[in-house]
Design a protein around this motif. Sequence first.
Motif: not given
Length: 108
Positions: A18-42
């Motif tokens: 929600a805090a990132l600028p909007a990107e055109p549909p279909g061009s969003e990069p893959a993202r994941c949330v990391v906590e303590q060097r571990r993936v929390l959510l992808a």
Amino acid sequence: MLWFALHLSALPLEALLAALPAEPPGSEPARCVVEQRRVLLACPRAMVAGVQQGMSAASAASLLPGLQLLPRDPAREAAFVERLALALARYTPAVVIEPDGVLLEMAA
């Protein structure tokens, strides 16, 4: 009393997106949330590539070049839930903020 519980299972990722600028549909990069060097959510795109909760951030990045590793931000998550609660307060005066969601009283 009748209560409605809204559980935000993807809160760590949604609050950051929600805090990132909007990107055109279909061009969003893959993202994941990391906590303590571990993936929390992808995001779904990262999960299709094999990124799973609990794996190391380095392993996730090796599975999907260009994967954005976003550090978890509990303060941003809390602010996101508070904004949601304020928006929902127009429908009922009884709103309870939880760490990962909102409770709304629907009937007394």
